[in-house]
Design a protein around this motif. Structure first.
Motif, PDB file in Angstrom:
ATOM      1  N   UNK A   1      -3.487   4.056  -2.375  1.00 61.23           N
ATOM      2  CA  UNK A   1      -3.401   3.110  -3.489  1.00 61.23           C
ATOM      3  C   UNK A   1      -4.691   2.322  -3.606  1.00 61.23           C
ATOM      4  N   UNK A   2      -4.915   1.772  -4.785  1.00 60.21           N
ATOM      5  CA  UNK A   2      -6.112   0.960  -5.029  1.00 60.21           C
ATOM      6  C   UNK A   2      -6.152  -0.249  -4.108  1.00 60.21           C
ATOM      7  N   UNK A   3      -4.976  -0.783  -3.796  1.00 57.67           N
ATOM      8  CA  UNK A   3      -4.926  -1.988  -2.960  1.00 57.67           C
ATOM      9  C   UNK A   3      -5.427  -1.724  -1.548  1.00 57.67           C
ATOM     10  N   UNK A   4      -5.302  -0.487  -1.067  1.00 60.27           N
ATOM     11  CA  UNK A   4      -5.740  -0.175   0.298  1.00 60.27           C
ATOM     12  C   UNK A   4      -7.246  -0.005   0.372  1.00 60.27           C
ATOM     13  N   UNK A   5      -7.873   0.496  -0.702  1.00 57.21           N
ATOM     14  CA  UNK A   5      -9.309   0.684  -0.723  1.00 57.21           C
ATOM     15  C   UNK A   5      -9.749   1.715   0.297  1.00 57.21           C
TER      16      UNK A   5
ATOM     17  N   UNK B   1       6.440  -0.849   7.153  1.00 55.72           N
ATOM     18  CA  UNK B   1       6.005   0.470   6.696  1.00 55.72           C
ATOM     19  C   UNK B   1       7.173   1.441   6.737  1.00 55.72           C
ATOM     20  N   UNK B   2       7.327   2.179   5.628  1.00 56.70           N
ATOM     21  CA  UNK B   2       8.293   3.279   5.567  1.00 56.70           C
ATOM     22  C   UNK B   2       7.511   4.591   5.602  1.00 56.70           C
ATOM     23  N   UNK B   3       7.893   5.514   6.473  1.00 52.21           N
ATOM     24  CA  UNK B   3       7.130   6.744   6.667  1.00 52.21           C
ATOM     25  C   UNK B   3       8.063   7.948   6.749  1.00 52.21           C
ATOM     26  N   UNK B   4       7.565   9.058   6.175  1.00 46.87           N
ATOM     27  CA  UNK B   4       8.240  10.351   6.328  1.00 46.87           C
ATOM     28  C   UNK B   4       7.201  11.462   6.196  1.00 46.87           C
ATOM     29  N   UNK B   5       7.552  12.656   6.567  1.00 49.39           N
ATOM     30  CA  UNK B   5       6.673  13.830   6.445  1.00 49.39           C
ATOM     31  C   UNK B   5       7.381  14.885   5.606  1.00 49.39           C
ATOM     32  N   UNK B   6       6.644  15.449   4.623  1.00 47.19           N
ATOM     33  CA  UNK B   6       7.258  16.364   3.655  1.00 47.19           C
ATOM     34  C   UNK B   6       6.398  17.633   3.529  1.00 47.19           C
ATOM     35  N   UNK B   7       7.059  18.821   3.487  1.00 49.49           N
ATOM     36  CA  UNK B   7       6.382  20.090   3.182  1.00 49.49           C
ATOM     37  C   UNK B   7       6.248  20.194   1.676  1.00 49.49           C
ATOM     38  N   UNK B   8       4.986  20.410   1.176  1.00 49.08           N
ATOM     39  CA  UNK B   8       4.731  20.326  -0.261  1.00 49.08           C
ATOM     40  C   UNK B   8       4.834  21.656  -1.000  1.00 49.08           C
ATOM     41  N   UNK B   9       4.668  22.812  -0.322  1.00 55.86           N
ATOM     42  CA  UNK B   9       4.731  24.089  -1.052  1.00 55.86           C
ATOM     43  C   UNK B   9       5.289  25.166  -0.140  1.00 55.86           C
ATOM     44  N   UNK B  10       5.359  26.379  -0.704  1.00 53.57           N
ATOM     45  CA  UNK B  10       5.926  27.494   0.036  1.00 53.57           C
ATOM     46  C   UNK B  10       5.037  27.992   1.152  1.00 53.57           C
ATOM     47  N   UNK B  11       3.774  27.611   1.158  1.00 52.35           N
ATOM     48  CA  UNK B  11       2.869  28.054   2.210  1.00 52.35           C
ATOM     49  C   UNK B  11       2.928  27.148   3.441  1.00 52.35           C
ATOM     50  N   UNK B  12       3.785  26.159   3.421  1.00 47.95           N
ATOM     51  CA  UNK B  12       3.985  25.300   4.582  1.00 47.95           C
ATOM     52  C   UNK B  12       3.021  24.154   4.685  1.00 47.95           C
ATOM     53  N   UNK B  13       2.255  23.895   3.638  1.00 44.21           N
ATOM     54  CA  UNK B  13       1.352  22.761   3.694  1.00 44.21           C
ATOM     55  C   UNK B  13       2.157  21.455   3.534  1.00 44.21           C
ATOM     56  N   UNK B  14       1.891  20.496   4.446  1.00 45.16           N
ATOM     57  CA  UNK B  14       2.687  19.259   4.494  1.00 45.16           C
ATOM     58  C   UNK B  14       1.786  18.036   4.461  1.00 45.16           C
ATOM     59  N   UNK B  15       2.403  16.915   4.270  1.00 45.02           N
ATOM     60  CA  UNK B  15       1.661  15.636   4.229  1.00 45.02           C
ATOM     61  C   UNK B  15       2.537  14.514   4.799  1.00 45.02           C
ATOM     62  N   UNK B  16       1.847  13.489   5.284  1.00 52.77           N
ATOM     63  CA  UNK B  16       2.550  12.287   5.781  1.00 52.77           C
ATOM     64  C   UNK B  16       2.496  11.235   4.678  1.00 52.77           C
ATOM     65  N   UNK B  17       3.633  10.739   4.294  1.00 53.14           N
ATOM     66  CA  UNK B  17       3.737   9.747   3.228  1.00 53.14           C
ATOM     67  C   UNK B  17       4.124   8.395   3.846  1.00 53.14           C
ATOM     68  N   UNK B  18       3.368   7.391   3.448  1.00 53.15           N
ATOM     69  CA  UNK B  18       3.677   6.033   3.924  1.00 53.15           C
ATOM     70  C   UNK B  18       3.556   5.035   2.766  1.00 53.15           C
ATOM     71  N   UNK B  19       4.502   4.096   2.772  1.00 52.91           N
ATOM     72  CA  UNK B  19       4.494   2.975   1.820  1.00 52.91           C
ATOM     73  C   UNK B  19       4.762   1.701   2.615  1.00 52.91           C
ATOM     74  N   UNK B  20       3.943   0.698   2.369  1.00 56.68           N
ATOM     75  CA  UNK B  20       4.122  -0.569   3.085  1.00 56.68           C
ATOM     76  C   UNK B  20       4.385  -1.695   2.100  1.00 56.68           C
TER      77      UNK B  20
ATOM     78  N   UNK C   1       0.847  -1.197   0.000  1.00 59.81           N
ATOM     79  CA  UNK C   1       0.000   0.000   0.000  1.00 59.81           C
ATOM     80  C   UNK C   1       0.886   1.252   0.000  1.00 59.81           C
ATOM     81  N   UNK C   2       0.278   2.337  -0.548  1.00 62.13           N
ATOM     82  CA  UNK C   2       0.856   3.665  -0.288  1.00 62.13           C
ATOM     83  C   UNK C   2      -0.275   4.589   0.152  1.00 62.13           C
ATOM     84  N   UNK C   3       0.039   5.532   1.010  1.00 62.60           N
ATOM     85  CA  UNK C   3      -0.975   6.400   1.606  1.00 62.60           C
ATOM     86  C   UNK C   3      -0.357   7.774   1.872  1.00 62.60           C
ATOM     87  N   UNK C   4      -1.092   8.836   1.398  1.00 61.98           N
ATOM     88  CA  UNK C   4      -0.654  10.228   1.624  1.00 61.98           C
ATOM     89  C   UNK C   4      -1.761  10.919   2.415  1.00 61.98           C
TER      90      UNK C   4
END
Length: 465
Positions: free
Chosen positions: A99-103, A137-156, A83-86
Motif C-alpha cells: 500500500x501507499x501508506x507503507x512506502x 496484523x492479519x496474515x494468510x498464504x494463498x496459491x494464486x494459479x494452477x502452477x502453484x505460485x503462491x503469495x503471503x498476504x498481510x493487512x495491518x 498497511x497491506x502487503x503481498x
C-alpha cells in the motif's frame, strides 16, 4: 472500633457491597467490551485481507499484479499504521506489492512457533512499525494459479483505534455506574432509614419510660419488633408486681415486728434500772437492725427498676420548709440545679437528705446550706461510668469533726456528742442507703467552717445515642 449504630452498620455494609458490585460490573463489562471490539477489529482486518486477495493475481510475466481498492483513505496515508502487503513465495522472482501508506518500509514476519496458523490458515499477531504505531496484523498464504505460485498476504490496522473506542466506552460506562451507584446509595440510605424507623420509635419509647414520661411502650410496630415490645411491656408489668409485692411484704414485716419491739421497750422501763437499761439497749439495737435490713430489702427490690424516680426540686424544697419550721433560729439555704431527677424512691431520698439536714441543724450555729447538682461518674467515686449521678452536699457552720472522728461518726449507734439528742443511727443509715444504690457518701470540712456531708445518688439516665 466497632460501630454502635445499627443504621451506620447497615449503611456501611450496603455501601461496601454496592461499591464492590459496581466495580466488579465495571471490570467485567469493560473486559467483555474489549473482547468484542478486538474481535470486531479482527473481522475487519480479515475482510480487508480477502479484498486484497481478490484483487491480486500473477501476470504472464511472473509478476504480481493488482490494485486493491479497500475504500479506506488510511491505506494511502504514510505512517498511519494501516498497511497491506503481498509478498511472493517460492522461486519466481516477482516484486512484492504494498500500500501507499507503507512506502519503502517492510513488515517483519514472526516465526510460526510464536504465532502459528489456525484451522482457517490465518493468524493474527501484534507488531510495532518503524513509526512506533502499535499494529494488529492479519496474515494468510494463498496459491494464486494452477502452477502453484503462491503469495503471503498481510493487512495491518492501528490498535489506537481500538484503544480509543474502548476508552470512549469505558469513560461513559464508569460515569454511568458512578451516577447509578450514588443514586443507589441515596435510595438505599432512605430505604434503610425508613425500614429502621420503628426501631427508633421503640428507642424513644424506652427513653420515655426511663425518663418517667410513660410506663409502657405504646404504639404499633412491625411484626418483627412487636414481640419485643410486648415482652418489654410484660417485663415492666412483672417488675412492677415484684416491687409492689416486696413493698407489701416489707410493710407487713415492719408492722409485725413493730409491736413486739414496742412491748419490749415498754416492759423494759418497768424493770429495775440495771436490767431495764440492758433490755432497752438491746431492743433499740434490734429496732435499728430491723429498720436497716427492711430498708435494704426494699431498696434491693426496686433499685434497678425503671419505675423508681423522684423529682429532686419539690422533695428538697419540702424538706427545707420542714426544717425551717422546726429550727426557726437557723437559716436554711437551698441551691438546686434545674431538671434533676433521682433514680430512687421518694422515701429513700427523704430519709437520706432528711437525716443530713437534721444532723446539720443539730450542730449548726446560724446556717445550713443544701446544694444539689449533676455529677459525673468520676466525681461520684463509682465504677458505673454509664450511669448518671446527682451530688447533694449539706454544709453547716458548726464545730465540725476532726479527721479521726469522721470514721467513728459513720458507725451505727455512735454519738460523738452525748449532749445532743439522737440515736446515733442517722449517718450510718445514710451511708447504708447510698451504698445500696451504688452511690457514695463522705464527710469533710465545710467551706463555711463546719461539717460538709457529700452524698452521690443515682439520677435518671436519659440516653440520646
Amino acid at each position: 472500633m466497632a460501630l454502635k449504630s445499627l443504621t451506620a452498620r447497615v449503611l456501611l455494609l450496603a455501601t461496601l457491597w454496592s461499591a464492590a458490585a459496581l466495580i466488579t460490573i465495571a471490570v467485567v463489562i469493560s473486559a467483555l467490551y474489549r473482547q468484542g471490539v478486538e474481535r470486531g477489529f479482527n473481522n475487519l482486518l480479515r475482510a480487508q485481507l480477502y479484498n486484497v486477495i481478490n484483487s491480486v493475481s500473477v501476470s504472464d510475466g511472473n509478476s504480481l499484479a493488482g490494485n486493491p481498492a479497500l475504500g479506506d483513505l488510511r491505506f494511502s496515508q504514510p505512517e498511519s499504521g494501516w498497511y497491506w502487503l503481498v509478498e511472493p513465495l517460492g522461486s519466481y522472482g516477482a516484486a512484492p506489492l504494498a500500500s501507499t501508506s507503507l512506502g519503502m518500509a517492510n513488515l517483519p514476519v514472526p516465526g510460526l512457533e510464536e504465532y502459528p496458523f489456525d484451522e482457517h490458515y490465518e493468524r493474527f499477531y501484534p507488531m510495532e512499525d518503524a513509526s512506533g504505531n502499535r499494529l494488529r496484523v492479519a496474515e494468510t498464504e494463498v496459491v494464486l494459479d494452477g502452477e502453484g505460485r503462491a503469495a503471503r498476504f498481510r493487512v495491518s490496522g492501528n490498535l489506537e483505534v481500538v484503544e480509543e473506542e474502548i476508552s470512549f466506552f469505558s469513560t461513559r460506562l464508569y460515569a454511568a455506574l458512578a451516577l447509578f451507584g450514588f443514586g443507589g446509595l441515596v435510595v438505599n440510605g432512605l430505604a434503610i432509614l425508613y425500614g429502621l424507623k420503628p426501631l427508633d420509635r421503640a428507642r424513644r419509647a424506652l427513653e420515655k419510660i426511663r425518663g418517667g414520661e410513660a410506663e409502657r411502650i405504646e404504639g404499633e410496630f412491625p411484626r418483627e419488633i412487636q414481640p419485643l415490645a410486648n415482652e418489654i411491656n410484660a417485663l415492666i408489668d412483672s417488675n412492677r408486681r415484684i416491687v409492689e409485692r416486696a413493698r407489701m411484704q416489707v410493710g407487713n414485716l415492719a408492722h409485725s415486728l413493730k409491736t413486739p419491739i414496742a412491748v419490749l421497750l415498754n416492759e423494759a422501763r418497768t424493770l429495775d434500772k440495771t436490767h431495764g437499761e440492758v433490755v432497752v439497749s438491746q431492743a433499740e439495737a434490734m429496732q435499728g437492725q430491723v429498720t436497716s435490713y427492711l430498708n435494704r430489702a426494699r431498696i434491693a427490690a426496686q433499685r434497678d427498676s425503671v419505675l423508681a424516680r423522684t423529682d429532686a426540686e419539690p422533695v428538697l424544697e419540702r424538706l427545707v420548709r420542714v426544717m425551717r419550721r422546726l429550727n426557726p433560729e437557723t437559716e436554711f439555704r437551698l441551691e438546686i440545679a434545674p431538671g434533676l431527677t433521682f433514680a430512687m424512691e421518694q422515701q429513700d431520698v427523704e430519709e437520706t437528705v432528711g437525716n443530713l439536714l437534721e444532723n446539720a441543724a443539730r450542730f449548726a450555729k446560724t446556717m445550713v446550706l443544701l446544694r444539689a447538682s449533676h455529677a459525673d461518674s468520676a466525681a461520684s467515686g463509682t465504677d458505673s461510668g454509664r450511669r448518671h449521678w446527682i451530688e447533694v452536699t449539706v454544709d453547716d457552720d458548726g464545730p465540725g469533726l476532726k479527721p479521726d472522728q469522721i470514721g467513728e461518726a459513720l458507725k451505727r449507734g455512735t454519738r460523738l456528742d452525748e449532749s445532743k439528742p439522737g440515736t446515733g443511727l442517722g449517718l450510718s443509715i445514710v451511708k447504708e442507703i447510698s451504698n445500696e444504690y451504688q452511690g457514695a457518701f463522705g464527710l469533710s470540712r465545710a467551706e463555711i467552717g463546719g461539717l460538709k456531708a457529700r452524698l452521690v445518688l443515682p439520677a435518671v439516665t436519659r440516653d440520646t445515642a
